[in-house]
Design a protein around this motif. Structure first.
Motif, PDB file in Angstrom:
ATOM      1  N   UNK A 154       0.838  -1.196   0.000  1.00  0.00           N
ATOM      2  CA  UNK A 154       0.000   0.000   0.000  1.00  0.00           C
ATOM      3  C   UNK A 154       0.875   1.250   0.000  1.00  0.00           C
ATOM      4  N   UNK A 155       0.552   2.180  -0.891  1.00  0.00           N
ATOM      5  CA  UNK A 155       1.292   3.434  -1.038  1.00  0.00           C
ATOM      6  C   UNK A 155       0.342   4.599  -0.796  1.00  0.00           C
ATOM      7  N   UNK A 156       0.811   5.611  -0.075  1.00  0.00           N
ATOM      8  CA  UNK A 156      -0.005   6.777   0.266  1.00  0.00           C
ATOM      9  C   UNK A 156       0.295   7.932  -0.688  1.00  0.00           C
ATOM     10  N   UNK A 157      -0.762   8.502  -1.283  1.00  0.00           N
ATOM     11  CA  UNK A 157      -0.613   9.632  -2.190  1.00  0.00           C
ATOM     12  C   UNK A 157      -1.628  10.721  -1.843  1.00  0.00           C
ATOM     13  N   UNK A 158      -1.196  11.983  -1.935  1.00  0.00           N
ATOM     14  CA  UNK A 158      -2.090  13.125  -1.717  1.00  0.00           C
ATOM     15  C   UNK A 158      -1.677  14.242  -2.661  1.00  0.00           C
ATOM     16  N   UNK A 159      -2.642  14.885  -3.303  1.00  0.00           N
ATOM     17  CA  UNK A 159      -2.313  15.987  -4.207  1.00  0.00           C
ATOM     18  C   UNK A 159      -1.880  17.220  -3.412  1.00  0.00           C
ATOM     19  N   UNK A 160      -1.186  18.103  -4.079  1.00  0.00           N
ATOM     20  CA  UNK A 160      -0.714  19.323  -3.429  1.00  0.00           C
ATOM     21  C   UNK A 160      -1.879  20.186  -2.949  1.00  0.00           C
ATOM     22  N   UNK A 161      -2.937  20.264  -3.744  1.00  0.00           N
ATOM     23  CA  UNK A 161      -4.088  21.067  -3.326  1.00  0.00           C
ATOM     24  C   UNK A 161      -4.737  20.493  -2.077  1.00  0.00           C
TER      25      UNK A 161
END
Length: 301
Positions: free
Chosen positions: A174-181
């Protein structure tokens, strides 16, 4: 009650997004720039924005810039002279000015659980965190995994031309990703939350390499295949060797830094374990699929 927020690094990409998000709230926004620094873009001319100028080597000027602020939000980016040295100077000024809270420039995966000496990005954050925890004010770090936008460019994972998705060790990690906004939105709310804990963990999306390959296949109608690229351990070693052989050890975004980051993500060491996406109310998080679809010109899901 109107809060006064001092933002350092607001001329940068993430810092500008944070400043923009803060202006959606009842704030007095103070933007810190260095002497001779760049303009603040869309923030120029807004009556709620005060631009203050100070060199990080000028303690008196920094203290004056922080005076009267309720919270300092740092979004500076760079290597040791910035992440450690400049932030220490900013922290010292905040303490001298009596500022109650400080949000450091972390915005990363969970560096607290990684091995010292294996990831420069995390080493610098860990070093500054020690100084921050010793300071007489409250601090809140925002941890968000990796910026989702990197999947479409700098991150060495998706090979669009070859229709491959690389993975190390396991395609099901599992990899965690979040956009800059989305990170900016959370950071603005953290800045205005006097009860914020020491760490706020968010993840706009949590996917595996297998999920990414499946999503790209669905979006393009063409099979994107998984490709094993080695183990997380070998990737970590490659990053270490790359760092040793680098001609410019102070380069901000070298290839070996990306290797170190993915090694910690695919090993699971930097995975977030206390994600609280609803802390600041319901929100439609931008997904990995949304970002990939936009990049491919397919439109969001």
């Amino acid at each position: 009650m109107t809060s006064t927020v001092l933002v350092a690094g607001a001329t940068g990409d993430l810092g500008h997004r944070i400043a923009r998000e803060l202006l959606h709230h009842d704030v007095r926004l103070r933007v810190l720039t260095r002497p001779g620094g760049t303009a603040t873009g869309a923030l120029d001319g807004d009556p709620r924005v005060e631009v203050v100028t100070a060199a990080y080597s000028d303690h008196a000027a920094l203290t004056a810039a922080a005076s009267g602020a309720d919270v300092v939000v740092s979004a500076v980016s760079g290597t040791r002279p910035v992440v450690v040295d400049a932030q220490r100077a900013l922290l010292a000024a905040a303490v001298a000015a009596g500022v109650g809270r400080f949000v450091p420039s972390d915005y990363s995966a969970d560096y607290r659980r990684t091995a010292p000496g294996t990831n420069r990005n995390f080493e610098l954050r860990r070093e500054f965190a020690a100084a921050l925890d010793a300071a007489p004010l409250r601090a809140t770090s925002v941890l968000n995994g990796m910026f989702t936008e990197l999947l479409t460019g700098q991150a060495p994972m998706v090979l669009f031309g070859r229709r491959r998705v690389l993975f190390w060790s396991s395609a099901d990690q599992v990899l965690d990703f979040t956009t800059k906004d989305d990170v900016a939105r959370v950071t603005a709310r953290v800045a205005l939350d006097p009860a914020a804990p020491r760490v706020v963990e968010v993840a706009g999306d949590r996917v595996t390499a297998r999920d990414v390959a499946r999503t790209l296949t669905e979006l393009t109608g063409t099979p994107f295949r998984l490709q094993w690229a080695g183990t997380a351990g070998t990737l970590s070693l490659a990053g270490r060797v790359g760092r040793l052989l680098a001609k410019d050890r102070e380069e901000t975004f070298p290839a070996w830094q990306g290797m170190q980051y993915f090694a910690d993500m695919f090993s699971g060491r930097a995975q977030l374990h206390h994600v609280d996406g609803d802390r600041y109310g319901p929100h439609r998080w931008t997904s990995v699929r949304d970002v990939l679809a936009q990049h491919l010109g397919r439109g969001g899901a």
